[in-house]
Design a protein around this motif. Sequence first.
Motif, PDB file in Angstrom:
ATOM      1  N   GLY A 142       0.666  -1.143   0.094  1.00 51.20           N
ATOM      2  CA  GLY A 142      -0.178  -0.088   0.028  1.00 51.20           C
ATOM      3  C   GLY A 142       0.874   1.205   0.107  1.00 51.20           C
ATOM      4  O   GLY A 142       0.369   2.456  -0.319  1.00 51.20           O
ATOM      5  N   THR A 170      -4.875  -4.892  -7.040  1.00 51.20           N
ATOM      6  CA  THR A 170      -3.845  -3.899  -7.096  1.00 51.20           C
ATOM      7  C   THR A 170      -2.776  -4.399  -7.535  1.00 51.20           C
ATOM      8  O   THR A 170      -2.048  -3.733  -8.458  1.00 51.20           O
ATOM      9  CB  THR A 170      -3.837  -3.705  -5.579  1.00 51.20           C
ATOM     10  OG1 THR A 170      -5.024  -3.123  -4.915  1.00 51.20           O
ATOM     11  CG2 THR A 170      -2.618  -2.617  -5.279  1.00 51.20           C
ATOM     12  N   ASP A 199      -7.838  -9.124  -5.156  1.00 51.01           N
ATOM     13  CA  ASP A 199      -7.625  -7.737  -5.115  1.00 51.01           C
ATOM     14  C   ASP A 199      -6.703  -7.272  -6.172  1.00 51.01           C
ATOM     15  O   ASP A 199      -5.481  -7.639  -6.102  1.00 51.01           O
ATOM     16  CB  ASP A 199      -7.091  -7.326  -3.593  1.00 51.01           C
ATOM     17  CG  ASP A 199      -6.666  -5.901  -3.712  1.00 51.01           C
ATOM     18  OD1 ASP A 199      -6.359  -5.238  -4.741  1.00 51.01           O
ATOM     19  OD2 ASP A 199      -6.187  -5.260  -2.722  1.00 51.01           O
ATOM     20  N   ARG A 204     -10.676  -0.661 -13.920  1.00 50.14           N
ATOM     21  CA  ARG A 204     -10.914  -1.188 -12.763  1.00 50.14           C
ATOM     22  C   ARG A 204     -11.651  -2.203 -12.631  1.00 50.14           C
ATOM     23  O   ARG A 204     -12.640  -2.524 -13.424  1.00 50.14           O
ATOM     24  CB  ARG A 204     -11.236   0.134 -11.719  1.00 50.14           C
ATOM     25  CG  ARG A 204     -10.005   0.689 -11.352  1.00 50.14           C
ATOM     26  CD  ARG A 204      -9.377  -0.226 -10.306  1.00 50.14           C
ATOM     27  NE  ARG A 204      -7.808   0.103 -10.477  1.00 50.14           N
ATOM     28  CZ  ARG A 204      -7.342   1.191  -9.814  1.00 50.14           C
ATOM     29  NH1 ARG A 204      -8.229   2.190  -9.261  1.00 50.14           N
ATOM     30  NH2 ARG A 204      -6.171   1.399  -9.852  1.00 50.14           N
ATOM     31  N   HIS A 249      -1.692  -3.720 -11.481  1.00 48.73           N
ATOM     32  CA  HIS A 249      -1.123  -2.509 -11.544  1.00 48.73           C
ATOM     33  C   HIS A 249      -1.791  -1.768 -12.911  1.00 48.73           C
ATOM     34  O   HIS A 249      -1.094  -1.248 -13.681  1.00 48.73           O
ATOM     35  CB  HIS A 249       0.336  -2.443 -11.716  1.00 48.73           C
ATOM     36  CG  HIS A 249       1.163  -2.780 -10.205  1.00 48.73           C
ATOM     37  ND1 HIS A 249       1.353  -1.654  -9.334  1.00 48.73           N
ATOM     38  CD2 HIS A 249       1.547  -3.699  -9.890  1.00 48.73           C
ATOM     39  CE1 HIS A 249       1.875  -2.358  -8.596  1.00 48.73           C
ATOM     40  NE2 HIS A 249       2.045  -3.603  -8.632  1.00 48.73           N
ATOM     41  N   ASP A 253       2.887  -3.724  -3.877  1.00 47.15           N
ATOM     42  CA  ASP A 253       1.693  -4.727  -3.745  1.00 47.15           C
ATOM     43  C   ASP A 253       2.127  -5.854  -2.510  1.00 47.15           C
ATOM     44  O   ASP A 253       1.554  -6.842  -2.547  1.00 47.15           O
ATOM     45  CB  ASP A 253       1.451  -5.347  -5.082  1.00 47.15           C
ATOM     46  CG  ASP A 253       2.875  -5.675  -5.730  1.00 47.15           C
ATOM     47  OD1 ASP A 253       3.477  -6.377  -5.057  1.00 47.15           O
ATOM     48  OD2 ASP A 253       2.964  -5.455  -7.148  1.00 47.15           O
TER      49      ASP A 253
END
Lengths: 260, 260
Positions: A51, B238, B236, B247, B241, A99
Amino acid sequence: MTSAAAGPEHKALVKKLRSIAPLSDEETRHLLELPLHVRQLRPGTDIATEGDRPHVSCLVTEGFLCRFKFTAEGRRQIFSFHIPGDIPDLQSLALELMDHSVGALTPAKVAFIPHESLRQLMSACPRIAQVLWRDTLIDAAVFREWMLGIGRRTSVTRIAHLLCELFVRLRAVDLAGDDECDMPVTQAELGDALGLSTVHVNRSLQELRRRRLIRLNAGILTILDWPGLEELGEFDPTYLHLKGAVRKKLGPDRTSSLWT
Amino acid sequence: MTSAAAGPEHKALVKKLRSIAPLSDEETRHLLELPLHVRQLRPGTDIATEGDRPHVSCLVTEGFLCRFKFTAEGRRQIFSFHIPGDIPDLQSLALELMDHSVGALTPAKVAFIPHESLRQLMSACPRIAQVLWRDTLIDAAVFREWMLGIGRRTSVTRIAHLLCELFVRLRAVDLAGDDECDMPVTQAELGDALGLSTVHVNRSLQELRRRRLIRLNAGILTILDWPGLEELGEFDPTYLHLKGAVRKKLGPDRTSSLWT
DNA sequence: CGCCTATTTGATCTGATTCAAACAATGTGG
DNA sequence: CCACATTGTTTGAATCAGATCAAATAGGCG
């Protein structure tokens, strides 16, 4: 937290990059001019957390760090171990958002390098950019090799493989003797790296000792039978993409071999 | 084997790189000028094998490819799946020796790009070099996520996670509908990717169907309950990237959420 | 000494593998 | 259009590698 200009920290970096690709004098000079902020870490300290958006990367100078991430149920997976000369969070230079996390496994010394300076360095020396890219690609190759182990190899082979890898990497930066090296990693940590329980790591290590392949005591790993360990661990160092000089160490009972 | 100049193949590449980072007009123009040699592959064809020293990289245009490696005992681990827009062997540009193989999983179309041209492109557009680096780093992030799954997650979670990942990646390059996408992968291949046996993959898939999270038939995956699948798979995005636009897709029963 | 962390051992349980066979779908050639 | 081969999916039963739980032992170290 000190500021250093061309101290011993720089030498670790140069040595590491040289283990990956040759460097010209000018490139070396540029490296030696990098501003470093040295800091001491105690075990368990995280230098970057999932994060985060770091603006520095960190060069390991002493001790072991690791990268890891937790499952929703709180189970940990360690992705890699990092030794002096490594830049475990180099990727944050190109990928803003962390990440996963990076933390110290042992007491450690690290030197922070501002992304800013790295970017300048890379535009001044495109070849160094190349080498840094190479380094992250080697990282990825190590991930793949671990994946192969965790997914498809037995616990004993997996451990043997990891010990081979760490030994060879430590040798590549002159941090291992002929047949021994530091291994300041607990069995629980090995388990988190190998996808095994602590208990099972313990039993598999006993198996390696029973076969007289290694000794592992007080954080010191001794290789008793390199060819044997290599074979059991299915270890082939190609994936580490090391430069010629620091190749595979041959066992005492094997004459210089035919295959190259 | 044809030679193409600014065909549909180039568009797949541009779309993919745009999903990673914005591109200027000039950069796009340079990309469109890349010489590509298109070739059709039948399932099982390898375009690069462990030990090779390729002088081209390959852009996937149609179909699925994968990267993999075998254990000494002949067990296979698949490291990644590659879909149109991907350049699965980009790393050979910086790492001469292949330490794993790349092959077609389905009938596929690929376009080869000489390393030579890529190097020219990169020195003409340093920003594109950046984006390509980013791409290999995202690759590595995917490896880590798979490692976490194989090492520490249950079989059902692992599969759910993989399905989420592929769906999101396919959407990012406009190859998925609102709730379905191609999934032309056998259960044996899923097993090799997840570190599971075919039998167990089959049983875990049944569990996902029993919970009414997915349908999977004749190579088509239908998402019946995205929030449910995401949660079960601890997914998740994330780590992929992706750039803002593409999204996370929200389930039909969830109003536009508070968190961002 | 007493505390804390790491290693070791034993007993039991279970998720996943293996082996084997049935079944379904698709394609091929006669 | 059917027989048959091929490849993928599904089911069942037996087995096993490795997890879990619990407790004992061994090292540092303030």
